[in-house]
Design a protein around this motif. Sequence first.
Motif, short mmCIF file in Angstrom:
data_model
loop_
_atom_site.label_atom_id
_atom_site.label_comp_id
_atom_site.label_asym_id
_atom_site.label_seq_id
_atom_site.Cartn_x
_atom_site.Cartn_y
_atom_site.Cartn_z
N PHE B 91 41.91 50.50 -39.08
CA PHE B 91 41.05 49.50 -38.44
C PHE B 91 41.04 48.22 -39.24
N SER B 92 41.35 47.15 -38.54
CA SER B 92 41.38 45.85 -39.21
C SER B 92 40.07 45.13 -38.90
N ARG B 93 39.39 44.75 -39.98
CA ARG B 93 38.07 44.19 -39.76
C ARG B 93 38.17 42.77 -39.20
N GLU B 94 39.18 42.02 -39.63
CA GLU B 94 39.28 40.64 -39.13
C GLU B 94 39.55 40.63 -37.62
N ASP B 95 40.49 41.49 -37.18
CA ASP B 95 40.84 41.47 -35.76
C ASP B 95 39.97 42.40 -34.92
N SER B 96 39.13 43.18 -35.58
CA SER B 96 38.26 44.14 -34.91
C SER B 96 39.05 45.11 -34.04
N ARG B 97 40.23 45.54 -34.54
CA ARG B 97 40.98 46.54 -33.76
C ARG B 97 41.87 47.31 -34.72
N GLU B 99 45.23 48.59 -36.29
CA GLU B 99 46.54 47.99 -36.51
C GLU B 99 47.48 49.06 -37.04
#
Lengths: 659, 314
Positions: B91-97, B99
């Motif tokens: 889970f990528s916090r910047e993109d909220s999805r 990866e």
Amino acid sequence: MKRKSPRPAHGEPLLTGEALSWLLAALAFSILPHFLNQPPWVPALTLACFGWRYAVLRRGWRLPPRWLLTLLTLIAIALVFAWYRTVVGRDAGVALLLLMLGLKLMETRHYRDAMLTVFLGYFVVATNFFYSQEIPVALYMVATILGVTFALVGLNAGERPPRFKARLGSAGALLLQSLPLMLILFVLFPRLPGPLWGMPQQARAGLTGLSDRMEPGSISELLTSNATAFRVSFETVPPPAAQRYWRGPVLSRFDGRGWRRDFSGAGQQLEGFGEPLRYTVSLEAHDKLWLLALDVPSETSEDATLTPEHELLAKRPVTQLKQYRVTSWTDYRMDADMGALRRTETLRLPAQGAERARELAQTWRAEAAGDEQFIARVLQHFNQQNFVYTLSPPALGANPVDEFLFQTRRGFCEHYASAFAVMMRAAGIPARVVTGYQGGEWNALGEYLLVRQSDAHAWVEVWLEDRGWLRFDPTAAVSPARIEQGIRGALVGDETRPAYMLRSGLWGQLRDRAEMLWDSTNYFWNNWVLGFGPAQQREFLRRIGLGHIDWAGMVILMTVLMTISGALSVLVVLLRRRRGDDPASRQYRRLLKRLRRAGIEHAPHEGPLDFAERAAALRPDLAEELRRLSALYAGLRYGRVGDATLVRALRSGVARFRV
Amino acid sequence: MSLAPIPDTSPDVSIRRVLEQLNSVILGKERQTRLALACLLARGHLLIEDLPGVGKTTLAHAIAQTLGLQFQRIQFTSDLLPADIVGVSIFSREDSRFEFHPGPIFAQLVLADEINRATPKTQSALLEAMEEYQVTVEGVTRPLPQPFFVIATQNPQEQVGTYPLPESQLDRFLMRVQLGYPDAASERALLRARDRRELLRELPPCITPETLTELQAAVTEVHVADALLDYVQAITAQTRRPGLYRNGLSPRATLSLVHAAQAWALIDKRHHVLPEDVQRVLPAVAGHRLIPVETAGTAPERVITQLIEAVPVP
């Protein structure tokens, strides 16, 4: 024809320029003979289409657009109709076929179109036989079929076809393989009696032969032709030359100048003595009804009738080669009882003409003790007075019999026969003229008698009490050589004889010999190929024990045999494939055999190159050749191209291989 | 392939240079390097089996370098998980999805070292990728790069702590090659020469991936005659006769045999396959697939020899 060429199906072979060129050449070759059969514009237009297609291929011309092609097709149909007034039948049909073949090539773009033209090509080959079925034509057609098949092989050879010779070899092999099927079809296909259905009766103006009328000069006309009249094979011993009188039209009505046939309704009788002669005649087409037979025929094959005059007549004009069997008596008594009507008819002379001849005949008859003595005196007269047997007698005027007998005294057989018959009638002896052929040339190669148009002859029959009709030949009295040595012997020294009679010396003999050989070949062809009609077919089937088979049985037998031969050929192919029996393998096995004799054993699992290396280590002296041959074999057996020249190289290499 | 041959990229020259370079790294193993190259040209995965330290990894590495392929190495251990091979989504916090982080299998050449040390579950993750040329992670199917090769090494199965690959999975390797000890001369040369690892680093690629693709295409163009297929089928039929082997060769194995023989023929500069080619590749192609019923009597290397001798060449 108006259908647009389909796009090539997936996986369909490519139509290469080379394959198309060969196809055009083969088709052109098959069309050439039609220049003799058709008005020249038909084959010429077809060839023009071929030329156009070739120019498209090689010179970058363009194929005609569809509308033009449709227009050309309509024009072609119109032209054929304008010329023949029909589009069906033999001539119009063939013309249409040729033109459509040419136009089909104008829209041939793909493999499928080309294959269609190949089959049209085979059909064109067959149409040539509608016109002539002689040996040279047949040979030409075999060559044409080879050509079209060669084109077919080329079409299916792909983009990298094998060499010319290899393709020609495949085409030849294909034809040879079709031979058994051809023989089965030839022997068993049900024959139709009579000419091929729908074939037009051609006007046969060019045909020579006897007619039902004889005038001075009408028989000597025939002598200019060296053509064959008929050929005879004897089952019994052939008669001697002096008895070879071939009976044709019997002419009983005399009009002062010529003789004509007369139809009398009377019956006929014939008593034979001794052994009859049995023989088969194969008569060339002459477009008349006469079936020539040895004097006097008594029985014949079913489709002919015997007239009261003992003539043999066919039911239909002889428009193609005809074969029939006849039984004849050479020692006979013919019509010992003659009706009064016939007697009157065969004594009748015109009111005018031949006055001197009549007078002479009546005087001599009065002086003679009997009819025989009178006849002997007339014949003696011909023999001892200065009568000349010649092919070019002077022209005769209004009173031909008297002019001939008392002035010119030069004549051919018709002059003598006519004069003799007139004198007989004048003396009160019934007489009639018989025309036909006399003699014939024995062909020792084919064991048959060849009778030519130039053997045409005329003689006289005289009716005597108790003895019936008897043959007298006044020509024999003038020129005994005519009967003993034939027409060529009789005319030696006659400056006007035709060129073929002038041959002499070694060259002439060789030419005669060659002609005899050619003629016996033709005779064989006529008897066994063209003459293989319903009767011959039945006879052949009877001999192989199938005498009772009917046409339905023949069709079934034919189908069964063809299925069997088809299955056999498939089996052979499968077996060969299983045995890996290709030519290269055969040569390799020969090589292995030679090495085995030298003690070098090939293990079954060894590949060719491995084995070559092992054997080379054992026999370094053979190493180079072993490696070369093994590589050659490996390439042929497992490589992509099977090249005939490489197979030959392998074969000769193996043949030269010495251990 | 162009009509005018450019000398440096013609198949013969490319293959010769590759082999020369491989043999300069792996000394005295010409047959094995050639088999390995044939395996890759036939688009097959390669299994190298031998004791540790005979050069398995070096061979795999050398191949990757020489062919100029993008290379990843996975050391298989008993605690290796499938996700360690194929990759995971984080889970990528910047993109909220989520990866996807691709695993080491996303490479043109994957060296799976000591594959039989991992658990069957992990093994099968690799083997699936080998068969499908794609991986599925969390419901998303991702294609692997092209070309994609796996060179796996494994220790002999008698060793402790191994999970032997089941037969069904061994079938996915086109070839199994055994390296064996080097001969004395090669070993002496090895001892005298520079360090292999250093040598490997400096190894230049001999061919481009494009050339490799061309070579692979050329392999399929090598002519296989009907007579040769007869031979291959006879071999297959022999392996399927009852009482000889536990399992006969599968259709996939038969196909592999033909491909491998085509590649061998191409390396031998021929345009058609000979029975000899089949015989050369047969030990590597069939050795790991055929297990004799009577194991006691025959030495393992004799198994294939007996098979070859039992089938006559057509």
